[in-house]
Design an enzyme around this catalytic site. Structure first.
Site, PDB file in Angstrom:
ATOM      1  N   HIS A   1       0.808  11.207 -15.653  1.00  0.00           N
ATOM      2  CA  HIS A   1       1.876  10.212 -15.808  1.00  0.00           C
ATOM      3  C   HIS A   1       1.556   8.960 -15.002  1.00  0.00           C
ATOM      4  CE1 HIS A   1       5.944   8.833 -16.597  1.00  0.00           C
ATOM      5  NE2 HIS A   1       6.015   8.477 -15.324  1.00  0.00           N
TER       6      HIS A   1
ATOM      7  N   THR B   1     -20.419   8.076 -39.065  1.00  0.00           N
ATOM      8  CA  THR B   1     -21.716   7.962 -38.398  1.00  0.00           C
ATOM      9  C   THR B   1     -21.971   9.089 -37.397  1.00  0.00           C
ATOM     10  OG1 THR B   1     -21.722   5.558 -38.694  1.00  0.00           O
ATOM     11  CG2 THR B   1     -23.171   6.452 -36.995  1.00  0.00           C
TER      12      THR B   1
END
Length: 340
Positions: free
Chosen positions: A299, A165
């Site tokens: 992190h 799409t």
């Protein structure tokens, strides 16, 4: 018969009760996505594939990891079946599924058939206008969405290039720019290369660019280098289950050439859908392994694995950027002038 005793993906959303046992036939996006949904909801789910695995055109790591995870979740996979032969229905409404390899699946509540779809173009009566189609019925259009008939344009799934799409939306926007925009947009067109895509399987898959197999075929094995990693997402760290039972994330970076240009990026696991969009931009801009290594990791995330793939920091210091980010280089600055 098959048609009267099965449903399509449309029928899935019309179900009023959760099936106790379901058979999903197909090896593409829709089949693996709906098989994953059914199994997660508690339905005893069987996946029937014509050959040896689902998502056959994906990178080998993606196929293998998905296969392992589906089986770990309890989905039974029927392989090398050569497809569906027939479906019978008993008086109590339960169905028996017969496969072309002789296997039989009994006492089934719902059979969902998702083998893919042909382009819905018959109502357009294209032959009457002389619009050319290929042998599968797809409309033939050039890079500017122009068919062989002047003033007739085609884009999206009916062209069979990249059946997504967002791809159709992008192509439509560029066509509108070219047809109705100012003169500087007269050559506007969309690129069908390096299109990121996601499969909402369980776990999610994200992929952009060439698979390892495709890269070797295109560039030669000696010119391809692959980096990969497989781990249990930190999200599952506190789960009191055996390590082998924790859902896995697998990643692969496919590089080509002396500069280690990143030509393919593949991930399966939690968050694959969200992380891939940003990395897709990097590939479109010509990022190298060194460019990825130059980005400091966030992190704790799964995405940080892509910028710390082992061996880290040992690639040739070559960047695909207009302004190199390597070796502590200054950040880009905008050119002087007013924003229009």
């Amino acid at each position: 018969g098959i048609k009267e005793n099965s449903i399509s993906s449309d029928g899935f959303f019309e179900l009023e009760e959760q099936p106790r046992k379901a058979v999903v036939v197909g090896a593409g996006y829709i089949a693996v996505e709906l098989a994953g949904v059914l199994q997660a909801l508690g339905t005893d789910t069987k996946l029937v594939v014509r050959k040896d695995s689902a998502l056959r055109n994906f990178d080998e790591m993606i196929k293998t990891t998905l296969d392992e995870e589906m089986q770990r979740q309890g989905i039974e996979i029927f392989r090398n079946t050569d497809g569906l032969k027939s479906i019978s229905r008993s008086p109590n409404g339960l169905k028996t599924v017969y496969l072309n390899n002789g296997e039989v699946i009994e006492d089934v509540d719902v059979v969902l058939v998702a083998p893919g779809r042909a382009p819905l173009v018959e109502p357009l009566n294209l032959p009457a206008q002389g619009v050319k189609q290929d042998e599968k019925g797809y409309i033939i259009a050039d890079e500017y969405s122009q068919t062989n008939v002047e003033g007739v344009y085609a884009l999206g799934d009916v062209c069979g290039k990249v059946e997504l799409t967002p791809m159709a939306i992008a192509a439509g926007r560029r066509l509108a720019d070219r047809l109705f925009g100012p003169p500087e947009w007269k050559d506007a067109k969309v690129s069908y290369d390096l299109v990121p895509t996601v499969v909402f399987s369980h776990p999610t898959i994200g992929t952009v660019g060439l698979s390892e197999e495709e890269a070797i075929s295109k560039y030669g094995e000696d010119n391809v280098k692959v980096y990969k990693s497989k781990f249990a997402n930190l999200y599952y760290g506190v789960w009191q289950v055996e390590p082998e039972e924790k859902p896995k994330t697998a990643m692969k970076m496919v590089c080509a050439g002396e500069e280690e240009l990143v030509v393919g990026l593949h991930v399966i696991g939690m968050g694959a859908d969200e992380m891939l969009q940003g990395f897709g931009i990097a590939l479109k801009m010509g990022a190298t392994k060194a460019d990825f290594d130059s980005c400091v990791a966030i992190h704790p995330t799964a995405a940080e694995e892509f910028v710390t793939l082992f061996p880290w920091g040992l690639s040739k210091q070559k960047s695909g950027a207009l302004q190199s980010p390597l070796n502590g280089a200054p950040v880009p600055e905008p050119k002087a002038g007013a924003v229009v």
